[in-house]
Write a protein that holds these residues in place. Structure first.
Motif, PDB file in Angstrom:
ATOM      1  N   PRO A  67     -38.768   3.647 -82.947  1.00 22.67           N
ATOM      2  CA  PRO A  67     -39.525   3.406 -83.627  1.00 22.67           C
ATOM      3  C   PRO A  67     -40.856   2.954 -83.216  1.00 22.67           C
ATOM      4  N   VAL A  68     -42.164   2.982 -83.740  1.00 28.53           N
ATOM      5  CA  VAL A  68     -43.410   1.705 -83.029  1.00 28.53           C
ATOM      6  C   VAL A  68     -42.903   0.109 -83.583  1.00 28.53           C
ATOM      7  N   THR A  69     -42.704  -0.521 -82.904  1.00 30.96           N
ATOM      8  CA  THR A  69     -42.302  -1.910 -82.259  1.00 30.96           C
ATOM      9  C   THR A  69     -43.242  -2.269 -81.301  1.00 30.96           C
ATOM     10  N   ALA A  70     -42.860  -3.778 -82.032  1.00 35.59           N
ATOM     11  CA  ALA A  70     -44.019  -4.896 -80.786  1.00 35.59           C
ATOM     12  C   ALA A  70     -43.933  -4.730 -79.681  1.00 35.59           C
ATOM     13  N   GLN A  71     -42.676  -4.587 -78.980  1.00 36.24           N
ATOM     14  CA  GLN A  71     -42.409  -4.256 -77.210  1.00 36.24           C
ATOM     15  C   GLN A  71     -43.583  -2.773 -77.110  1.00 36.24           C
ATOM     16  N   LEU A  72     -43.248  -1.527 -77.507  1.00 41.53           N
ATOM     17  CA  LEU A  72     -44.090  -0.127 -77.198  1.00 41.53           C
ATOM     18  C   LEU A  72     -45.442  -0.145 -77.146  1.00 41.53           C
ATOM     19  N   VAL A  73     -45.612  -1.257 -78.335  1.00 43.22           N
ATOM     20  CA  VAL A  73     -47.312  -0.859 -78.589  1.00 43.22           C
ATOM     21  C   VAL A  73     -47.900  -2.027 -77.581  1.00 43.22           C
ATOM     22  N   GLU A  74     -46.836  -3.791 -76.841  1.00 47.09           N
ATOM     23  CA  GLU A  74     -47.084  -3.898 -75.961  1.00 47.09           C
ATOM     24  C   GLU A  74     -47.337  -3.285 -74.503  1.00 47.09           C
ATOM     25  N   GLU A  75     -46.005  -2.436 -73.799  1.00 47.52           N
ATOM     26  CA  GLU A  75     -45.823  -1.382 -73.056  1.00 47.52           C
ATOM     27  C   GLU A  75     -47.678  -0.568 -73.273  1.00 47.52           C
TER      28      GLU A  75
END
Length: 296
Positions: A67-75
């Motif tokens: 899923p697209v998550t805040a952590q993924l986008v931060e990475e």
């Protein structure tokens, strides 16, 4: 006619094409353009630090395996910060955007930009429509010969109105790569149009269709689409995938209408989400030559 193609298939088709188009580039071109790439959360993240067009730094293909998550986008944004990428675009199918997307955008400084549309078409439908169309006016489309690769790449960049140096070599380097099927449009012996196809299983990704301004209005782009559709059918592809800019009020996108005429349907409209580097947050490279230090 309604084409059912899952967003996961359509998004990964485009993502893998872009990933290969950039990562298969010769090393001296990658160095000159400041290119690097990685994979995060099932998507691809592409950086071209020295890209004057601000087109090629993109992150896409997300939401399929994770899923697209805040952590993924931060990475993703951290990767761009480390690469000192001036700006980049995140392209995520609306079906995969999380409920907290506005909050994620606010946290990372991501803003909405003009949308693209994702188009799909059964291969047989495109071929049938192509067979019923009038022949192009003076345009001849052929598979590209390897010796014409650099000219083909040059025409592609000129047709898109972008710089030629280094970018033409990037395009030319795909010509002999496995899975790519490049075509050229000719007018009175002059190479005036380009288009290629990347095959992945039963899916064929349309890529880099363009015609020089003085050769437009003759059916060249449609002929390039038709030739690639016929090639895709011979290769056993069931569906064609493409994308182009969504029409804004008062504008006309000829590429979009050419594809619609050939049987493509708009599967969905996908906003672009633009991220800019904050100079205060820019990372520093440990490479004294300024080349990318991120693993590919």
């Amino acid at each position: 006619m309604t084409t059912v193609v899952q967003p996961s298939v359509a998004e990964q088709s485009e993502a893998e094409a872009l990933y290969r188009f950039q990562t298969e580039t010769p090393e001296h071109v990658r160095t000159a353009l400041g290119m690097s790439a990685t994979r995060i959360g099932g998507g691809v993240v592409l950086s071209m630090r020295n890209d004057s067009t601000h087109f090629w730094s993109k992150a896409l293909g997300f939401g399929v395996t994770a899923p697209v998550t805040a952590q993924l986008v931060e990475e993703v944004c951290d990767f761009y910060r480390a690469e000192r990428t001036p700006q980049a675009v995140l392209q995520i199918a609306p079906a995969f955007l999380p409920e907290d997307w506005p909050e994620i955008c606010a946290r990372e400084g991501i803003v909405r930009a003009p949308s693209w549309v994702k188009l799909v078409c059964p291969t047989d439908e495109a071929v049938a429509r192509a067979d019923a169309l009038d022949k192009p006016d003076g345009i001849r489309v052929t598979p590209l010969a390897a010796e014409d690769a650099l000219e083909w790449g040059t025409v592609m960049m000129r047709a898109f109105g972008t710089p030629v140096e280094h970018y033409a070599e990037m395009a030319a380097s795909t010509v002999t790569r496995l899975g790519w099927h490049p075509y050229a449009a000719w007018l009175d012996g002059e190479l005036v149009g380009t288009g290629t196809l990347l095959v992945r299983g039963e899916t064929a990704q349309m890529f880099a269709g363009a015609v020089l301004p003085h050769a437009r209005g003759r059916g060249g782009q449609t002929a390039l689409l038709a030739a690639r559709a016929r090639a895709a059918r011979k290769l056993g592809c069931r569906v064609l995938v493409a994308e182009t800019g969504a029409e804004q009020p008062g504008t006309h996108n000829s590429s979009l209408h050419n594809m619609l005429r050939l049987g493509f349907e708009v599967a969905y409209e996908r906003p672009n989400w633009r991220w800019h580097l904050n100079p205060d947050e820019a990372g520093t490279s440990t490479d004294p030559d300024g080349a990318s230090t991120t693993g590919n």
